[in-house]
Design a protein around this motif. Structure first.
Motif, PDB file in Angstrom:
ATOM      1  N   ILE A 129       5.718   8.146  10.320  1.00 24.66           N
ATOM      2  CA  ILE A 129       5.691   7.792   8.901  1.00 24.66           C
ATOM      3  C   ILE A 129       4.519   8.436   8.168  1.00 24.66           C
ATOM      4  N   LEU A 130       3.309   8.308   8.740  1.00 29.35           N
ATOM      5  CA  LEU A 130       2.099   8.785   8.065  1.00 29.35           C
ATOM      6  C   LEU A 130       1.244   9.621   9.009  1.00 29.35           C
ATOM      7  N   GLN A 131       0.486  10.555   8.423  1.00 28.42           N
ATOM      8  CA  GLN A 131      -0.556  11.273   9.143  1.00 28.42           C
ATOM      9  C   GLN A 131      -1.899  10.897   8.522  1.00 28.42           C
ATOM     10  N   LEU A 132      -2.871  10.542   9.363  1.00 24.74           N
ATOM     11  CA  LEU A 132      -4.157  10.047   8.889  1.00 24.74           C
ATOM     12  C   LEU A 132      -5.301  10.789   9.575  1.00 24.74           C
ATOM     13  N   TRP A 133      -6.391  11.003   8.855  1.00 21.88           N
ATOM     14  CA  TRP A 133      -7.585  11.589   9.450  1.00 21.88           C
ATOM     15  C   TRP A 133      -8.801  11.269   8.575  1.00 21.88           C
ATOM     16  N   HIS A 167      11.889  -5.729  19.187  1.00 22.74           N
ATOM     17  CA  HIS A 167      10.509  -5.938  18.773  1.00 22.74           C
ATOM     18  C   HIS A 167      10.038  -4.751  17.931  1.00 22.74           C
ATOM     19  N   LEU A 168       8.993  -4.993  17.141  1.00 23.81           N
ATOM     20  CA  LEU A 168       8.432  -3.963  16.269  1.00 23.81           C
ATOM     21  C   LEU A 168       7.064  -3.543  16.792  1.00 23.81           C
ATOM     22  N   TYR A 169       6.893  -2.227  16.951  1.00 29.49           N
ATOM     23  CA  TYR A 169       5.618  -1.684  17.396  1.00 29.49           C
ATOM     24  C   TYR A 169       5.147  -0.630  16.397  1.00 29.49           C
ATOM     25  N   LEU A 170       3.853  -0.627  16.116  1.00 28.49           N
ATOM     26  CA  LEU A 170       3.223   0.459  15.376  1.00 28.49           C
ATOM     27  C   LEU A 170       2.323   1.207  16.351  1.00 28.49           C
ATOM     28  N   LEU A 171       2.459   2.523  16.384  1.00 26.40           N
ATOM     29  CA  LEU A 171       1.759   3.341  17.374  1.00 26.40           C
ATOM     30  C   LEU A 171       0.997   4.466  16.696  1.00 26.40           C
ATOM     31  N   THR A 172      -0.125   4.850  17.301  1.00 27.71           N
ATOM     32  CA  THR A 172      -0.840   6.042  16.866  1.00 27.71           C
ATOM     33  C   THR A 172      -0.575   7.153  17.876  1.00 27.71           C
ATOM     34  N   GLU A 173      -0.449   8.376  17.368  1.00 26.71           N
ATOM     35  CA  GLU A 173      -0.212   9.542  18.225  1.00 26.71           C
ATOM     36  C   GLU A 173      -1.155  10.659  17.810  1.00 26.71           C
ATOM     37  N   ASP A 174      -1.584  11.454  18.786  1.00 27.18           N
ATOM     38  CA  ASP A 174      -2.389  12.625  18.458  1.00 27.18           C
ATOM     39  C   ASP A 174      -1.474  13.787  18.099  1.00 27.18           C
ATOM     40  N   GLU A 187       6.727  -7.498   4.637  1.00 24.88           N
ATOM     41  CA  GLU A 187       5.589  -6.599   4.745  1.00 24.88           C
ATOM     42  C   GLU A 187       4.884  -6.791   6.079  1.00 24.88           C
ATOM     43  N   VAL A 188       4.481  -5.684   6.683  1.00 26.36           N
ATOM     44  CA  VAL A 188       3.703  -5.720   7.920  1.00 26.36           C
ATOM     45  C   VAL A 188       2.429  -4.931   7.699  1.00 26.36           C
ATOM     46  N   SER A 189       1.367  -5.336   8.374  1.00 29.50           N
ATOM     47  CA  SER A 189       0.053  -4.723   8.171  1.00 29.50           C
ATOM     48  C   SER A 189      -0.603  -4.415   9.501  1.00 29.50           C
ATOM     49  N   LEU A 190      -1.494  -3.435   9.464  1.00 28.62           N
ATOM     50  CA  LEU A 190      -2.216  -3.030  10.659  1.00 28.62           C
ATOM     51  C   LEU A 190      -3.566  -2.449  10.263  1.00 28.62           C
ATOM     52  N   GLU A 191      -4.612  -2.783  11.032  1.00 23.05           N
ATOM     53  CA  GLU A 191      -5.927  -2.211  10.820  1.00 23.05           C
ATOM     54  C   GLU A 191      -6.215  -1.207  11.920  1.00 23.05           C
ATOM     55  N   LEU A 192      -6.594   0.015  11.525  1.00 20.48           N
ATOM     56  CA  LEU A 192      -6.811   1.099  12.474  1.00 20.48           C
ATOM     57  C   LEU A 192      -8.256   1.583  12.430  1.00 20.48           C
ATOM     58  N   GLN A 193      -8.738   2.034  13.581  1.00 21.11           N
ATOM     59  CA  GLN A 193     -10.019   2.712  13.654  1.00 21.11           C
ATOM     60  C   GLN A 193      -9.740   4.205  13.819  1.00 21.11           C
ATOM     61  N   LEU A 212     -15.179   2.125   0.937  1.00 22.11           N
ATOM     62  CA  LEU A 212     -15.995   3.336   0.905  1.00 22.11           C
ATOM     63  C   LEU A 212     -17.200   3.236   1.839  1.00 22.11           C
ATOM     64  N   CYS A 213     -17.676   2.018   2.056  1.00 16.87           N
ATOM     65  CA  CYS A 213     -18.821   1.850   2.934  1.00 16.87           C
ATOM     66  C   CYS A 213     -18.422   1.800   4.399  1.00 16.87           C
ATOM     67  N   LYS A 214     -17.133   1.755   4.660  1.00 11.69           N
ATOM     68  CA  LYS A 214     -16.654   1.637   6.042  1.00 11.69           C
ATOM     69  C   LYS A 214     -15.379   2.460   6.202  1.00 11.69           C
ATOM     70  N   PRO A 215     -15.483   3.780   6.060  1.00 13.49           N
ATOM     71  CA  PRO A 215     -14.276   4.624   6.026  1.00 13.49           C
ATOM     72  C   PRO A 215     -13.583   4.762   7.384  1.00 13.49           C
ATOM     73  N   ASP A 216     -14.232   4.333   8.453  1.00 11.12           N
ATOM     74  CA  ASP A 216     -13.592   4.449   9.766  1.00 11.12           C
ATOM     75  C   ASP A 216     -12.475   3.437   9.947  1.00 11.12           C
ATOM     76  N   THR A 217     -12.549   2.327   9.216  1.00 10.97           N
ATOM     77  CA  THR A 217     -11.560   1.249   9.358  1.00 10.97           C
ATOM     78  C   THR A 217     -10.549   1.348   8.230  1.00 10.97           C
ATOM     79  N   VAL A 218      -9.298   1.525   8.602  1.00 12.68           N
ATOM     80  CA  VAL A 218      -8.227   1.754   7.634  1.00 12.68           C
ATOM     81  C   VAL A 218      -7.198   0.638   7.729  1.00 12.68           C
TER      82      VAL A 218
END
Length: 457
Positions: free
Chosen positions: A435-439, A355-362, A388-394, A330-336
């Motif tokens: 897979i997911l939409q984030l904002w 290979h496995l890639y995780l991508l962000t798209e607009d 399980e695979v993990s990723l930290e997003l800004q 909650l103190c750092k909501p920009d980092t997911v």
């Protein structure tokens, strides 16, 4: 200031620090579970294959739309006493290029005749020279080769018959190991080499030959009690052989064909054996009687699905997302933090070339960031296992983004060479599974991240 006031102030400071610390640790989280579909997927480098001779390389263009794997054969019968002519090597090159253009992976085999009347060289040195010539053509296409079958010796290159495999076991083993050593010396290290029997893998392992690169191609699947000599180790029973393959070759991509109808072809048994053998590809033409019987039979416990459909969709790998979660402090909501649970219900592990890639798209579908996820279990799990695979997003201050998963030989692979997940409801475009939409959710303090799955979009 009195001692009581000092103590009170100190207590307030401690409580404030404790509250600040507690708040800094407070997390918001959402999670989802997903189910695997039963639809058939035309994913690359798996499924039923068709055999094509290198002299008929033009045929590859016609069939590559129907199959994703080709057994490419090179007949050396006419060259037992000479080097392979440039014209023949050029045909091989044209065949490999045609397979790449048709997005069909290749399993390769060379032999001195694809019948019982083989015409082999007089000495193994000529075989070694031919291997060196062939490897020069194969190596530039390493990324598209599922395996190179050791081949060359005996009838059909299947390591039975022929004069190099006569005499006592020691002499035969010397010939087999020589061929494997020659392939190891000249093939690119990323190319696996397939042999007919588990025993041949073990004897090569003892000599440190092609360590970690040997897989199986069984040309007598589901036939006799020993699969026509495939399981011939006198110190191991049939069930022990299957267990050894299941445990020791779980990260390899094995294949074969079924020569004769019989009780072991029954769907339940076929499914059980293919699980333990980690079968990635099967001959589409051999044996048609067996395949037709699967088309006409229901797979027990599969809700009325035909045995053919059930087995076909489990050949090779079959990835789906079984769970996902998104969390943020909650103190750092920009980092997911995003966590995905991937399941492979296929018989075989994912080939090493993917290979496995995780991508962000607009919102316009433009890729923002691409992250390659290094996870060894991706190339080890099969038969319903998960990792399980993990990723930290800004998160961007303004734009929402979609999170997509791409499994492919490289990030720029065309859509035809990318893996479709076995989930319904996820978006699919340009080789990417959305897979997911984030904002950022600035209107809600307790839910700082807006998120929904593509299935809910």
């Amino acid at each position: 200031m009195s001692k009581k006031w000092k103590a009170a102030v100190l207590l307030l400071v401690v409580l404030a620090l404790a509250a600040a610390f507690a708040f800094s640790r407070l997390r918001w989280e959402k999670s989802w579970t997903f189910s695997e579909s039963v639809r058939t997927l035309r994913n690359p480098a798996r499924g039923f294959y068709i055999q094509v001779d290198s002299t008929r390389w033009q045929k590859i263009e016609k069939i590559s739309g129907d199959v994703r794997v080709i057994l490419l054969t090179l007949d050396l019968r006419d060259f037992a006493e000479q080097a392979i002519p440039d014209e023949t090597l050029q045909e091989l090159e044209q065949a490999l290029s045609a397979a790449e253009q048709g997005h069909a992976a290749v399993v390769f085999r060379a032999a001195y005749g694809f019948d019982e009347a083989v015409r082999e060289p007089d000495d193994l040195e000529t075989v070694g020279a031919h291997i060196a010539q062939i490897a020069q053509v194969l190596n530039p296409h390493a990324q598209n080769l599922l395996a190179v079958q050791a081949g060359l010796l005996g009838e059909y290159g299947e390591w039975h018959g022929g004069h190099f495999l006569q005499g006592d076991e020691s002499a035969q083993r010397t010939s087999r190991l020589y061929v494997l050593q020659q392939w190891e010396a000249v093939l690119e290290q990323q190319i696996p080499v397939a042999v007919r029997r588990p025993r041949f893998v073990r004897e090569a392992q003892k000599q440190g030959i092609l360590t970690g690169r040997l897989c199986l191609h069984n040309d007598a699947l589901l036939s006799t009690d020993s699969d026509m000599g495939t399981y011939d180790d006198p110190e191991m029973s049939f069930s022990e052989e299957l267990q050894w393959v299941d445990e020791q070759l779980a990260d390899q991509y094995n294949g074969g064909e079924m020569p004769s109808p019989g009780a072991r072809n029954e769907p339940e048994n076929a499914h059980a054996e293919f699980q333990r053998l980690h079968i990635g590809y099967l001959n589409q033409m051999y044996n048609q009687e067996i395949l037709d019987s699967w088309r006409e039979s229901e797979m027990p416990g599969a809700g009325g699905e035909s045995a053919f459909s059930f087995i076909e969709r489990h050949l090779g790998y079959r990835f789906s997302v079984s769970g996902a979660s998104v969390s943020a402090r909650l103190c750092k909501p920009d980092t997911v933090q995003v966590h995905l649970t991937l399941k492979n219900s296929g018989y075989a592990a994912l080939p090493a070339g993917f290979h496995l890639y995780l991508l962000t798209e607009d919102s316009a579908g433009t890729v923002g960031e691409a992250y390659e996820i290094q996870h060894p279990q991706l190339h080890q799990i099969s038969n319903g296992q998960e990792c399980e695979v993990s990723l930290e997003l800004q998160l961007d201050d303004v734009q929402p983004c979609s999170l997509s998963l791409q499994i492919s030989p490289d990030l720029s692979s065309p859509e035809e060479d990318c893996v479709i997940l076995a989930n319904d409801g996820f978006g699919w475009e340009s080789g990417r599974n959305r897979i997911l939409q984030l904002w950022k959710n600035e209107d809600s303090f307790w839910e700082p991240v807006g998120v929904k799955t593509e299935q809910d979009a």
